[in-house]
Enzyme design. Structure first.
Site, mmCIF file in Angstrom:
data_model
loop_
_atom_site.group_PDB
_atom_site.id
_atom_site.type_symbol
_atom_site.label_atom_id
_atom_site.label_comp_id
_atom_site.label_asym_id
_atom_site.label_seq_id
_atom_site.Cartn_x
_atom_site.Cartn_y
_atom_site.Cartn_z
ATOM 1 N N GLU A 292 14.422 -21.086 -22.234
ATOM 2 C CA GLU A 292 15.509 -20.136 -22.398
ATOM 3 C C GLU A 292 15.439 -19.093 -21.299
ATOM 4 O O GLU A 292 14.388 -18.478 -21.088
ATOM 5 C CB GLU A 292 15.412 -19.420 -23.751
ATOM 6 C CG GLU A 292 15.727 -20.278 -24.949
ATOM 7 C CD GLU A 292 15.772 -19.466 -26.239
ATOM 8 O OE1 GLU A 292 16.467 -19.891 -27.162
ATOM 9 O OE2 GLU A 292 15.127 -18.396 -26.312
ATOM 10 N N CYS A 293 16.525 -18.880 -20.592
ATOM 11 C CA CYS A 293 16.661 -17.823 -19.592
ATOM 12 C C CYS A 293 15.506 -17.864 -18.582
ATOM 13 O O CYS A 293 15.463 -18.752 -17.745
ATOM 14 C CB CYS A 293 16.790 -16.466 -20.260
ATOM 15 S SG CYS A 293 17.499 -15.196 -19.167
ATOM 16 N N GLY A 294 14.542 -16.945 -18.661
ATOM 17 C CA GLY A 294 13.425 -16.974 -17.728
ATOM 18 C C GLY A 294 12.651 -18.270 -17.801
ATOM 19 O O GLY A 294 12.183 -18.796 -16.785
ATOM 20 N N THR B 137 18.631 -23.363 -21.190
ATOM 21 C CA THR B 137 19.844 -22.565 -21.345
ATOM 22 C C THR B 137 19.590 -21.160 -20.812
ATOM 23 O O THR B 137 18.454 -20.678 -20.825
ATOM 24 C CB THR B 137 20.253 -22.436 -22.832
ATOM 25 O OG1 THR B 137 19.215 -21.744 -23.545
ATOM 26 C CG2 THR B 137 20.478 -23.794 -23.458
#
Length: 436
Positions: free
Chosen positions: A327-329, A427
């Site tokens: 997720e993200c990072g 994501t």
């Protein structure tokens, strides 16, 4: 019976978190059990709440969660004496389009739970106008009740007197006024407060905030303003399927943005979470059946991540046979490369083709509704996932198969589709809940 109170403000940066922590610790010093919650998609403040109260705090979100989920989460406060819900942004700030049961505004939670609102007002650069703002917030929405006001950062006794008189004339209770006090200022960075676990002196800072607030705020009057509350038993729990039975979870200063309610839901469903630290060059547990890389601050540690060959090779080996999700990072670290704020390009794990850069900062912020085009760990194809995106990176390349069709809160399709390659997915949004 517990009493409940929502702590909010006209805007961000006024002092909601500091006051929440101070009240929680001050009442804890008096022998009361205090339970905190965070309204909205913030993964940093709950750790501060836990540091202040000794009890885990979770997020409640009217845009992403239904009423049953919110009722289930707040029921953990049933054995507390005082329950505090810290708001996000301004009291009525949310998105334009309604989500599951609201717009994500703190006011939604206050009205839903029937708790009055304690407003933090910073009257810097104004005097009587602060009363007009407080009165406007009081009268804006019939179902939201104002308990009173705490003034923050008052400039002088004369300044305080002017504001107090105006608030009294408006029929608004003033529970206290806080002069400026640098010793209780919480340090910040680009995504919000520096995390609680990174601050060795956080306990002392909260104690000082509690002492300072107890000196300037009528704690008994604030407590009397709270609403009596007995939570109704929730009909069911969270609509969460864990991504696996044994989950290898990246967990350190670079990978720390994960919502507490998600971890609790995984454990409640019978999953086992096995943390590991990429920054310590550790690899996912060999017996795990899935690996999850949450968001965090990989951009601050990109050189170290790139140099940790054991972690990178171990993750690649894991991904040959089992699912890996970021997720993200975490998604960025699964990609080919990350360019830091100084323009230095660092090779990541290359499990996805994503390339991101922090050299030219671009803010991505807002709720996300994703319809999965393919399965991801814990969720079937076609599932509708609600989450929130917040980062400052620029996407240089996103060449893999899109994981989802992603809309923002207005319904517009956005380019951050997530990625899928083999067993690996990612994501940019942080998952909050799946639509039932």
């Amino acid at each position: 019976m517990a009493v409940g109170l929502v702590i909010s403000a006209p805007a961000s940066g006024v002092g909601k978190t500091t006051l929440t922590l101070a009240l929680a610790r001050a009442w804890r010093h008096r022998g009361l059990n205090v339970q905190c919650f965070k309204s909205g998609p913030d993964y940093i403040d709950p750790a501060f709440h836990a540091a202040a109260t000794g009890r885990a705090s979770v997020n409640v979100d009217s845009w992403a969660m239904d009423r049953g989920t919110i009722a289930h989460l707040v029921s953990r406060g049933a054995d507390a004496d005082v329950v505090l819900a810290e708001g996000s942004m301004g009291l009525f700030d949310g998105v334009a389009a309604r989500g599951v049961c609201g717009t994500g505004a703190t006011a939604d939670i206050a009205e839903m739970l029937g708790w009055p609102v304690l407003l933090v007002i910073d009257p810097s650069g104004q005097a009587q106008t602060a009363a007009a703002i407080a009165a406007g917030l009081r009268d804006y929405r019939a179902g939201v009740r104002l308990a009173g006001v705490v003034l923050n950062r008052v400039a002088s006794p004369r300044h305080e007197d002017l504001v107090r008189r105006a608030l009294n004339d408006a029929g608004i209770a003033v529970f206290g006024a806080l002069p400026r006090h640098a010793e209780i200022s919480l340090p910040k960075r680009h995504l919000g407060l520096v995390q609680a676990e990174e601050q060795a002196e956080i306990g002392k800072l909260i104690d000082e905030a509690a002492r300072f607030v107890a000196e300037h705020v009528d704690l008994d009057a604030v407590l009397r303003s709270a609403a009596g509350w007995s939570p109704r038993p929730a009909a069911d729990g969270l609509n969460v399927v864990p991504p696996g039975q044994r989950i290898a979870l990246a967990r350190d200063a670079a990978f720390s943005f994960v919502y507490p309610h998600m971890l609790e839901a995984w454990r409640a469903a019978g999953a086992e979470i096995v943390p590991f630290s990429p920054l310590a060059d550790e690899t996912p547990d060999a017996s795990a059946d899935v690996c999850w890389l949450p968001g965090g601050y990989p951009e601050l540690h990109a050189g170290r991540i790139a140099a940790n060959a054991r972690f990178r090779e171990g993750l690649r080996a894991f991904a040959e046979t089992r699912p890996v999700h970021g997720e993200c990072g975490g998604y960025m670290v699964l990609g080919a490369a990350l360019t830091d704020a100084d323009g230095i390009r660092h090779e990541m794990t290359d499990l996805l083709g994503l390339e991101t850069s922090f050299a030219k900062r671009r803010m991505h912020l807002g709720y996300r509704l994703a319809t999965l085009a393919a399965p991801m760990p814990g969720h079937r194809a076609g599932a509708r996932l609600r989450g929130h995106e917040f980062h400052y990176s620029t996407i240089l390349a996103q060449p893999d198969t899109p994981l989802a069709v992603v809309h923002d809160a207005t319904g517009a399709i956005i380019a951050e589709t997530g990625s899928l390659r083999g067993h690996v997915s990612g994501t940019f949004f942080h998952l909050i809940a799946e639509d039932r």
